[in-house]
Motif scaffolding. Structure first.
Motif, PDB file in Angstrom:
ATOM      1  N   ILE A   4       0.886  -1.150   0.121  1.00  0.00           N
ATOM      2  CA  ILE A   4      -0.094   0.110  -0.012  1.00  0.00           C
ATOM      3  C   ILE A   4       0.765   1.317   0.158  1.00  0.00           C
ATOM      4  O   ILE A   4       0.613   2.186  -0.672  1.00  0.00           O
ATOM      5  CB  ILE A   4      -0.918  -0.026   1.180  1.00  0.00           C
ATOM      6  CG1 ILE A   4      -2.068  -1.308   0.964  1.00  0.00           C
ATOM      7  CG2 ILE A   4      -1.677   1.499   1.301  1.00  0.00           C
ATOM      8  CD1 ILE A   4      -2.816  -1.404   2.217  1.00  0.00           C
ATOM      9  N   LEU A   5       1.679   1.341   0.807  1.00  0.00           N
ATOM     10  CA  LEU A   5       2.611   2.552   1.081  1.00  0.00           C
ATOM     11  C   LEU A   5       3.893   2.473   0.041  1.00  0.00           C
ATOM     12  O   LEU A   5       4.167   1.405  -0.550  1.00  0.00           O
ATOM     13  CB  LEU A   5       3.105   2.746   2.521  1.00  0.00           C
ATOM     14  CG  LEU A   5       1.732   2.838   3.498  1.00  0.00           C
ATOM     15  CD1 LEU A   5       2.481   3.223   4.798  1.00  0.00           C
ATOM     16  CD2 LEU A   5       1.076   4.071   3.114  1.00  0.00           C
ATOM     17  N   GLY A   6       4.752   3.471  -0.088  1.00  0.00           N
ATOM     18  CA  GLY A   6       5.840   3.630  -0.707  1.00  0.00           C
ATOM     19  C   GLY A   6       6.195   5.068  -1.089  1.00  0.00           C
ATOM     20  O   GLY A   6       5.832   5.907  -0.234  1.00  0.00           O
ATOM     21  N   VAL A   7       7.267   5.173  -1.660  1.00  0.00           N
ATOM     22  CA  VAL A   7       7.854   6.642  -2.068  1.00  0.00           C
ATOM     23  C   VAL A   7       6.916   7.743  -2.422  1.00  0.00           C
ATOM     24  O   VAL A   7       6.644   8.814  -1.581  1.00  0.00           O
ATOM     25  CB  VAL A   7       9.154   6.731  -2.715  1.00  0.00           C
ATOM     26  CG1 VAL A   7       9.576   7.966  -2.877  1.00  0.00           C
ATOM     27  CG2 VAL A   7       9.988   5.667  -2.120  1.00  0.00           C
ATOM     28  N   LEU A   8       6.174   7.448  -3.463  1.00  0.00           N
ATOM     29  CA  LEU A   8       5.137   8.171  -3.820  1.00  0.00           C
ATOM     30  C   LEU A   8       3.905   8.260  -3.188  1.00  0.00           C
ATOM     31  O   LEU A   8       3.666   9.566  -2.836  1.00  0.00           O
ATOM     32  CB  LEU A   8       4.626   7.779  -5.287  1.00  0.00           C
ATOM     33  CG  LEU A   8       5.857   7.854  -6.450  1.00  0.00           C
ATOM     34  CD1 LEU A   8       5.281   7.593  -7.916  1.00  0.00           C
ATOM     35  CD2 LEU A   8       6.446   9.358  -6.460  1.00  0.00           C
ATOM     36  N   GLY A 186      16.087  17.463 -13.965  1.00  0.00           N
ATOM     37  CA  GLY A 186      15.034  18.489 -13.447  1.00  0.00           C
ATOM     38  C   GLY A 186      13.878  18.717 -13.940  1.00  0.00           C
ATOM     39  O   GLY A 186      12.832  18.620 -13.446  1.00  0.00           O
ATOM     40  N   LYS A 187      13.737  18.782 -15.600  1.00  0.00           N
ATOM     41  CA  LYS A 187      12.462  19.032 -16.210  1.00  0.00           C
ATOM     42  C   LYS A 187      11.585  17.980 -16.198  1.00  0.00           C
ATOM     43  O   LYS A 187      10.578  18.051 -16.577  1.00  0.00           O
ATOM     44  CB  LYS A 187      13.246  19.274 -17.611  1.00  0.00           C
ATOM     45  CG  LYS A 187      13.950  20.626 -17.839  1.00  0.00           C
ATOM     46  CD  LYS A 187      14.158  20.980 -19.062  1.00  0.00           C
ATOM     47  CE  LYS A 187      14.893  22.345 -19.391  1.00  0.00           C
ATOM     48  NZ  LYS A 187      15.464  22.624 -20.581  1.00  0.00           N
ATOM     49  N   ASN A 188      12.275  16.566 -15.897  1.00  0.00           N
ATOM     50  CA  ASN A 188      11.185  15.485 -15.885  1.00  0.00           C
ATOM     51  C   ASN A 188      11.517  14.520 -14.685  1.00  0.00           C
ATOM     52  O   ASN A 188      11.401  13.441 -14.917  1.00  0.00           O
ATOM     53  CB  ASN A 188      11.382  14.732 -17.272  1.00  0.00           C
ATOM     54  CG  ASN A 188      10.358  15.250 -18.305  1.00  0.00           C
ATOM     55  OD1 ASN A 188       9.079  15.071 -18.021  1.00  0.00           O
ATOM     56  ND2 ASN A 188      10.877  15.392 -19.549  1.00  0.00           N
ATOM     57  N   ALA A 189      11.606  15.500 -13.636  1.00  0.00           N
ATOM     58  CA  ALA A 189      12.116  14.420 -12.456  1.00  0.00           C
ATOM     59  C   ALA A 189      11.212  13.340 -11.885  1.00  0.00           C
ATOM     60  O   ALA A 189      11.682  12.446 -11.757  1.00  0.00           O
ATOM     61  CB  ALA A 189      12.577  15.533 -11.281  1.00  0.00           C
ATOM     62  N   LEU A 190       9.944  13.731 -11.721  1.00  0.00           N
ATOM     63  CA  LEU A 190       8.943  12.726 -11.211  1.00  0.00           C
ATOM     64  C   LEU A 190       8.759  11.737 -12.310  1.00  0.00           C
ATOM     65  O   LEU A 190       8.591  10.341 -11.995  1.00  0.00           O
ATOM     66  CB  LEU A 190       7.632  13.350 -11.050  1.00  0.00           C
ATOM     67  CG  LEU A 190       6.474  12.439 -10.373  1.00  0.00           C
ATOM     68  CD1 LEU A 190       7.028  12.049  -8.927  1.00  0.00           C
ATOM     69  CD2 LEU A 190       5.087  13.276 -10.174  1.00  0.00           C
ATOM     70  N   PHE A 191       8.955  11.912 -13.652  1.00  0.00           N
ATOM     71  CA  PHE A 191       8.641  10.862 -14.587  1.00  0.00           C
ATOM     72  C   PHE A 191       9.906   9.938 -14.688  1.00  0.00           C
ATOM     73  O   PHE A 191       9.527   8.786 -14.605  1.00  0.00           O
ATOM     74  CB  PHE A 191       8.530  11.606 -16.017  1.00  0.00           C
ATOM     75  CG  PHE A 191       8.882  10.681 -17.202  1.00  0.00           C
ATOM     76  CD1 PHE A 191       7.576   9.824 -17.543  1.00  0.00           C
ATOM     77  CD2 PHE A 191       9.832  10.410 -17.730  1.00  0.00           C
ATOM     78  CE1 PHE A 191       7.563   8.864 -18.673  1.00  0.00           C
ATOM     79  CE2 PHE A 191       9.802   9.432 -18.984  1.00  0.00           C
ATOM     80  CZ  PHE A 191       8.801   8.841 -19.144  1.00  0.00           C
ATOM     81  N   LEU A 195       9.786   5.911 -13.904  1.00  0.00           N
ATOM     82  CA  LEU A 195      10.332   5.068 -14.898  1.00  0.00           C
ATOM     83  C   LEU A 195      11.448   4.382 -14.067  1.00  0.00           C
ATOM     84  O   LEU A 195      11.641   2.963 -14.627  1.00  0.00           O
ATOM     85  CB  LEU A 195      11.167   5.965 -16.013  1.00  0.00           C
ATOM     86  CG  LEU A 195      11.466   5.060 -17.290  1.00  0.00           C
ATOM     87  CD1 LEU A 195      10.257   4.513 -18.148  1.00  0.00           C
ATOM     88  CD2 LEU A 195      12.010   6.155 -18.247  1.00  0.00           C
ATOM     89  N   SER A 196      12.401   4.938 -13.239  1.00  0.00           N
ATOM     90  CA  SER A 196      13.260   3.824 -12.744  1.00  0.00           C
ATOM     91  C   SER A 196      12.531   2.561 -11.971  1.00  0.00           C
ATOM     92  O   SER A 196      13.487   2.005 -11.575  1.00  0.00           O
ATOM     93  CB  SER A 196      14.108   4.808 -11.724  1.00  0.00           C
ATOM     94  OG  SER A 196      13.403   5.253 -10.778  1.00  0.00           O
ATOM     95  N   ALA A 197      11.642   2.969 -11.629  1.00  0.00           N
ATOM     96  CA  ALA A 197      10.687   1.694 -10.905  1.00  0.00           C
ATOM     97  C   ALA A 197      10.110   0.902 -11.911  1.00  0.00           C
ATOM     98  O   ALA A 197      10.261  -0.534 -11.451  1.00  0.00           O
ATOM     99  CB  ALA A 197       9.865   2.368  -9.894  1.00  0.00           C
ATOM    100  N   PHE A 198       9.276   1.268 -12.733  1.00  0.00           N
ATOM    101  CA  PHE A 198       8.547   0.722 -13.803  1.00  0.00           C
ATOM    102  C   PHE A 198       9.423  -0.152 -14.651  1.00  0.00           C
ATOM    103  O   PHE A 198       9.128  -1.390 -14.930  1.00  0.00           O
ATOM    104  CB  PHE A 198       7.729   1.568 -14.801  1.00  0.00           C
ATOM    105  CG  PHE A 198       7.243   1.145 -15.607  1.00  0.00           C
ATOM    106  CD1 PHE A 198       6.133   0.439 -15.688  1.00  0.00           C
ATOM    107  CD2 PHE A 198       7.466   1.037 -17.008  1.00  0.00           C
ATOM    108  CE1 PHE A 198       5.138  -0.415 -16.649  1.00  0.00           C
ATOM    109  CE2 PHE A 198       6.987   0.496 -17.760  1.00  0.00           C
ATOM    110  CZ  PHE A 198       5.773  -0.336 -17.916  1.00  0.00           C
ATOM    111  N   LEU A 199      10.491   0.355 -15.385  1.00  0.00           N
ATOM    112  CA  LEU A 199      11.245  -0.415 -16.469  1.00  0.00           C
ATOM    113  C   LEU A 199      11.928  -1.808 -15.534  1.00  0.00           C
ATOM    114  O   LEU A 199      11.715  -2.758 -16.055  1.00  0.00           O
ATOM    115  CB  LEU A 199      12.388   0.490 -16.776  1.00  0.00           C
ATOM    116  CG  LEU A 199      12.006   1.235 -17.895  1.00  0.00           C
ATOM    117  CD1 LEU A 199      13.336   2.148 -18.580  1.00  0.00           C
ATOM    118  CD2 LEU A 199      11.469   0.649 -18.897  1.00  0.00           C
ATOM    119  N   PRO A 200      12.627  -1.759 -14.503  1.00  0.00           N
ATOM    120  CA  PRO A 200      13.172  -2.908 -13.957  1.00  0.00           C
ATOM    121  C   PRO A 200      12.008  -4.009 -13.760  1.00  0.00           C
ATOM    122  O   PRO A 200      12.249  -5.314 -13.975  1.00  0.00           O
ATOM    123  CB  PRO A 200      13.814  -2.497 -12.479  1.00  0.00           C
ATOM    124  CG  PRO A 200      14.104  -1.167 -12.748  1.00  0.00           C
ATOM    125  CD  PRO A 200      12.932  -0.600 -13.740  1.00  0.00           C
TER     126      PRO A 200
END
Length: 261
Positions: A4-8, A186-191, A195-200
């Motif tokens: 349920i929880l996590g960084v975001l 910095g221009k796409n920090a959240l993306f 992505l660093s979690a989704f791709l792996p």
């Protein structure tokens, strides 16, 4: 069985409560309440945690609360034990950190581009660094359970860092290639974070052999064989991942594609 929880989710929770506190209580009262929360969290960790080691992951009092409220099946299991690094109780001091961050931003805006603003940031940042180290003697700096000393120390570190960047970039006009390199992140920090979690996790579903998938293929088949210490291959892999993510962000920047909330 989904966590349920996590960084975001933690970012969302912290922003919500910090915003409500600042909006309804105004900045000064929100700051004072934030300081009380840090002290209260220290007391709770000491009184309710394991008597032998209350400030460790295993002895932290928040484990029992997370298990009771969230359930073991919905908690993080990557620490070798039932422990959620973004647990309910450790979110309390994290909320205070958002309030402190808002205060820094408010200070920068009100003071404007001036040496008074930069020197004030430096002085406050160094003060918090010292306070964090002093608090560490009795309430250890521990990111995993987000101790109050960790909040104070890392806020001071962030303030001195941003003061340095403002001075070097805004006052000295130092904007070399290194600054441009990080600019696309910095221009796409959240993306890029998502992505660093989704791709792996996504590419891990594609099997290329025993324990090998498209994401870790470079390390498993090539870099793990780099001569010397095994950490050398791991470092090269980490650098490769950063450059890969940078290339994606660079392409997006060139195409003027910016993902915002």
């Amino acid at each position: 069985g989904i966590r349920i929880l996590g960084v975001l989710p933690r970012i969302a929770i912290c922003y919500f409560f910090a915003a409500v506190m600042v909006y309804y209580l105004k900045l000064r009262k929100a700051f004072y309440i934030g300081m009380l929360i840090l002290l209260l969290y220290w007391v709770l960790c000491f009184l309710l945690g394991d008597k032998v080691d209350p400030y460790s992951m295993k002895g932290w009092f928040g484990n029992k609360i997370d298990e009771a409220v969230l359930g073991a099946s919905h908690m993080y299991k990557g620490e070798g034990m039932l422990f959620d690094p973004e647990g309910l109780m450790s979110t309390l001091p994290a909320i205070v950190q958002v309030i402190l961050g808002y205060m820094v931003g408010d200070y920068i805006i009100k003071k404007g581009k001036s040496f008074e603003m930069v020197s004030g940031l430096y002085a406050a940042g160094v003060g918090l660094l010292v306070a964090g180290f002093c608090w560490d003697m009795v309430f250890p700096i521990n990111k995993k359970i987000w101790t109050s000393s960790y909040v104070v120390y890392t806020t001071g570190l962030a303030m001195t860092t941003i003061a340095t960047m403002i001075y070097m970039i805004e006052f000295r006009g130092i904007k070399g290639g290194l600054a441009k390199f990080f600019d696309v992140f910095g221009k796409n920090a959240l993306f890029v974070f998502a992505l660093s979690a989704f791709l792996p996790k996504g590419l891990a579903l594609i099997k290329l052999g025993e324990g090998v998938n498209p994401w870790n293929w470079l390390y498993k088949k090539v870099l793990i064989h780099v001569p010397g210490a095994k950490e050398n291959g791991s470092l090269l892999y980490a650098i490769s991942v950063i450059l890969f993510m940078w290339a994606i962000c660079y392409w997006m920047d060139k195409k003027k594609i910016y993902v915002k909330v």
